[in-house]
Design a protein around this motif. Structure first.
Motif, PDB file in Angstrom:
ATOM      1  N   ARG A  75     -49.873  -7.059 -23.032  1.00  0.00           N
ATOM      2  CA  ARG A  75     -49.355  -8.650 -23.104  1.00  0.00           C
ATOM      3  C   ARG A  75     -47.849  -8.657 -23.753  1.00  0.00           C
ATOM      4  NH1 ARG A  75     -53.664 -10.404 -25.180  1.00  0.00           N
ATOM      5  NH2 ARG A  75     -52.967 -10.187 -27.644  1.00  0.00           N
ATOM      6  N   ASP A  83     -44.821 -10.288 -21.396  1.00  0.00           N
ATOM      7  CA  ASP A  83     -43.984 -11.304 -21.787  1.00  0.00           C
ATOM      8  C   ASP A  83     -42.462 -10.922 -21.850  1.00  0.00           C
ATOM      9  OD1 ASP A  83     -46.276 -12.520 -22.653  1.00  0.00           O
ATOM     10  OD2 ASP A  83     -46.384 -11.917 -24.577  1.00  0.00           O
ATOM     11  N   VAL A 128     -41.981 -13.321 -18.120  1.00  0.00           N
ATOM     12  CA  VAL A 128     -41.567 -14.795 -18.684  1.00  0.00           C
ATOM     13  C   VAL A 128     -40.223 -15.032 -18.697  1.00  0.00           C
ATOM     14  CG1 VAL A 128     -41.660 -16.232 -20.691  1.00  0.00           C
ATOM     15  CG2 VAL A 128     -43.681 -14.778 -19.909  1.00  0.00           C
ATOM     16  N   SER A 137     -38.615 -18.194 -16.576  1.00  0.00           N
ATOM     17  CA  SER A 137     -38.162 -19.502 -17.417  1.00  0.00           C
ATOM     18  C   SER A 137     -36.648 -19.974 -17.187  1.00  0.00           C
ATOM     19  CB  SER A 137     -38.350 -19.123 -19.153  1.00  0.00           C
ATOM     20  OG  SER A 137     -39.652 -18.604 -19.412  1.00  0.00           O
ATOM     21  N   LEU A 141     -47.819 -16.570 -12.514  1.00  0.00           N
ATOM     22  CA  LEU A 141     -48.125 -15.961 -14.218  1.00  0.00           C
ATOM     23  C   LEU A 141     -49.791 -16.045 -14.133  1.00  0.00           C
ATOM     24  CD1 LEU A 141     -45.870 -18.225 -16.284  1.00  0.00           C
ATOM     25  CD2 LEU A 141     -45.642 -15.980 -15.781  1.00  0.00           C
ATOM     26  N   TYR A 178     -51.783 -13.005 -16.485  1.00  0.00           N
ATOM     27  CA  TYR A 178     -52.382 -13.330 -17.695  1.00  0.00           C
ATOM     28  C   TYR A 178     -53.832 -13.952 -17.766  1.00  0.00           C
ATOM     29  CZ  TYR A 178     -47.901 -12.949 -19.544  1.00  0.00           C
ATOM     30  OH  TYR A 178     -46.355 -12.621 -19.873  1.00  0.00           O
ATOM     31  N   GLU A 223     -54.394 -17.184 -22.431  1.00  0.00           N
ATOM     32  CA  GLU A 223     -53.100 -16.661 -22.584  1.00  0.00           C
ATOM     33  C   GLU A 223     -52.533 -17.677 -21.544  1.00  0.00           C
ATOM     34  OE1 GLU A 223     -54.312 -12.104 -23.015  1.00  0.00           O
ATOM     35  OE2 GLU A 223     -53.242 -12.917 -21.263  1.00  0.00           O
ATOM     36  N   ARG A 236     -48.014 -19.154 -22.044  1.00  0.00           N
ATOM     37  CA  ARG A 236     -47.133 -18.759 -21.107  1.00  0.00           C
ATOM     38  C   ARG A 236     -46.388 -19.685 -20.064  1.00  0.00           C
ATOM     39  NH1 ARG A 236     -49.986 -15.467 -24.600  1.00  0.00           N
ATOM     40  NH2 ARG A 236     -48.449 -13.634 -24.948  1.00  0.00           N
ATOM     41  N   TRP A 294     -53.959 -21.946 -26.671  1.00  0.00           N
ATOM     42  CA  TRP A 294     -54.070 -20.285 -26.440  1.00  0.00           C
ATOM     43  C   TRP A 294     -55.116 -19.980 -27.539  1.00  0.00           C
ATOM     44  CZ3 TRP A 294     -50.058 -15.929 -28.011  1.00  0.00           C
ATOM     45  CH2 TRP A 294     -50.736 -14.912 -27.682  1.00  0.00           C
TER      46      TRP A 294
END
Length: 519
Positions: free
Chosen positions: A64, A68, A72, A76, A184, A188, A192, A196, A362
């Protein structure tokens, strides 16, 4: 050891895999290790949706953390400039956009609306294209498209050309929020995902803050090439977006199987843990199936969540386009740059609230109850807008609306993802949710009308009504899910499934008797 086996059946046997793909008792052979669960032809849940694989928490934590870091940040940053390129027209308005193009009366609102027409029309087709082409190529491509469109806005000279460029902007931006949300969900777990999603959706309020700072900085320049005043905002921000999209072609990984930065063991773990939450599915990335696509839309929680998201976007998009205008009415004596800077703090606090609420979601693996919790603060903010003429009170109201409404974005998209099963259903469910949300955005473009200034009673009243309706619909949704779960608990799952083939079971989606809603 990444996982332990519940069954001793050999998961690597090809003949067995072919048998399992067609057997209604496929779950009996699915209790294998991570490597086996990741393979096509095997399922990773029992008839009640419980995982048949035991995962090592430490291995999951390390994976994880790696996801990330690699996944991500790219999406983003792309979404940050997606929202900036959409909302910078509000900053340009303060710098003379409306005057220079001769937009009178509701001309500005009309230009805003054009964007949402294409945005709504292309929402679902864009997300289906994202699944078909692959997010690793599709998302950078549309980012390049809206970067070029933003740059083109710097060269418009009348309402017709401005409307044309905004229409193109809507086509390219239509796929970003649903596309990233769907992307995503390939990586995930359900619990989770909300957090995210918040890490990219938080870019919406940050775009308001950063966009205001960036616009105020750009406006201090005398010129940028041949561009002056508000044209520099679109020109510089468009060029930045184009550069980022070109980089994303090299940095965005399409799916776990193609991730060069994952070992084979990590790839198997990434696939198996997502698969362990997809009831009766023999693969994470399935092929298009008409029944699954239909059930992805015709889902009571998807549709009610989409309606909630529609109501929410009346506020979110209204704030994005009109916060500079609202701040201008609160502090009419301030300079243009000071007004731009006053728009920043509410967005910053809103961003903190988005991440905090999503983090709580989460931890508790709940979404609907948090959606209910966002509405009262938004309601209070618009009550203050309507009840007071004091500048300080009205500015405080802007904080209340910003900290509550933006948080609903990741919650709503995560909920749409959580209440379907297959990849096909998920792609269209998220697309449907965002499409409805953008209908709210279209409504928002007509919520603050020039002749309603400076109090904007129509706009503020509309947002108060929308937030109140969110509270009602979200509460009913939670109560209905609890009622339907009790009804499902009374059924014998094995008896309900005994006459279905595996292919039919896989297509049941949320109608599977072992499926349960999570509020």
């Amino acid at each position: 050891m990444v996982a332990t086996s519940i069954s001793n059946r050999d998961s690597g046997d090809k003949a067995q895999s072919e048998t399992l793909e067609t057997s209604p008792d496929i779950e009996k052979g699915a209790g294998h290790n991570v490597h086996g669960a990741a393979g096509k032809g095997f399922i990773a849940t029992d008839n009640h949706g419980e995982s048949l694989v035991l995962f090592d928490p430490e291995a999951e934590r390390k994976l994880r953390k790696k996801l990330d870091f690699y996944i991500v940040p790219t999406v983003s940053i792309l979404y940050l400039f997606c929202f900036i390129d959409r909302a910078n027209i509000g900053n340009a308005r303060l710098a003379g956009f409306e005057t220079d193009l001769g937009l009178t009366g509701d001309g500005y609102n009309a230009v805003l609306s054009i964007f949402y027409i294409s945005y709504i029309i292309f929402e679902i087709p864009s997300n289906l294209a994202c699944k078909w082409i692959g997010p690793g190529w599709f998302l950078p491509a549309i980012s390049l498209g809206f970067g070029i469109s933003s740059l083109g806005t710097a060269f418009v000279h009348d309402s017709a050309s401005a409307s044309g460029v905004r229409f193109l902007l809507g086509i390219f931006e239509a796929g970003m929020m649903p596309g990233i949300s769907y992307y995503l969900s390939r990586w995930y777990r359900r619990s989770e995902l909300t957090f995210r999603l918040s890490l990219f959706i938080v870019m919406a309020p940050l775009a308001g803050a950063f966009g205001g700072l960036l616009a105020s900085g750009i406006l201090t320049l005398d010129h940028f090439g041949s561009l002056h005043s508000w044209r520099m905002i679109f020109g510089i921000e468009g060029i930045i977006t184009i550069g980022l999209s070109l980089i994303a072609f090299f940095t965005l990984t399409d799916r776990p199987e193609t991730a060069r930065w994952l070992s084979q063991e990590e790839k198997d773990l990434a696939i198996a843990r997502v698969k362990s939450e997809r009831m009766a599915q023999t693969s994470v990335l399935d092929t298009f199936d008409k029944k699954k696509l239909w059930l992805g839309i015709w889902n009571p929680i998807v549709l009610s969540t989409a309606f909630i998201f529609l109501l929410n976007n009346i506020t979110v998009q209204g704030l994005s386009f009109f916060t500079p205008t609202i701040v201008g009415t609160i502090y009419p004596d301030k300079t243009t740059i000071e007004k731009q800077l006053y728009t920043v703090p509410p967005y910053v606090l809103g961003a903190v609230f988005v991440v905090s609420l999503s983090l709580a979601s989460w931890r508790f693996d709940r979404r609907a109850i948090f959606i209910v919790a966002t509405a009262p603060l938004t309601m209070l903010g618009y009550i203050l807008f309507l009840a007071s003429h004091d500048p300080h009170v009205r500015y405080a109201a802007a904080f209340l609306t910003a900290i509550s409404c933006f948080a609903l974005g990741p919650l709503a998209n995560a909920q749409a993802s959580a209440v379907v099963v297959s990849d096909s259903s998920r792609s269209i469910a998220i697309g449907t949710n965002v499409m409805f949300g953008n209908i709210g955005g279209l409504i928002a473009t007509w919520s603050y009308l020039p002749w309603d200034a400076p109090d904007y009673k129509i706009g503020n009243g509309l947002n108060l009504a929308a937030a109140s309706l969110i509270l009602v619909v979200a509460t009913i949704q939670v109560l209905w899910m609890k009622w339907d779960n009790k009804r499902r608990d009374a059924k014998d799952v094995d008896a309900e499934l005994q006459h279905f083939s595996q292919v039919e079971i896989e297509s049941l989606e949320w109608k599977h008797p072992g499926f349960r809603w999570r509020a």
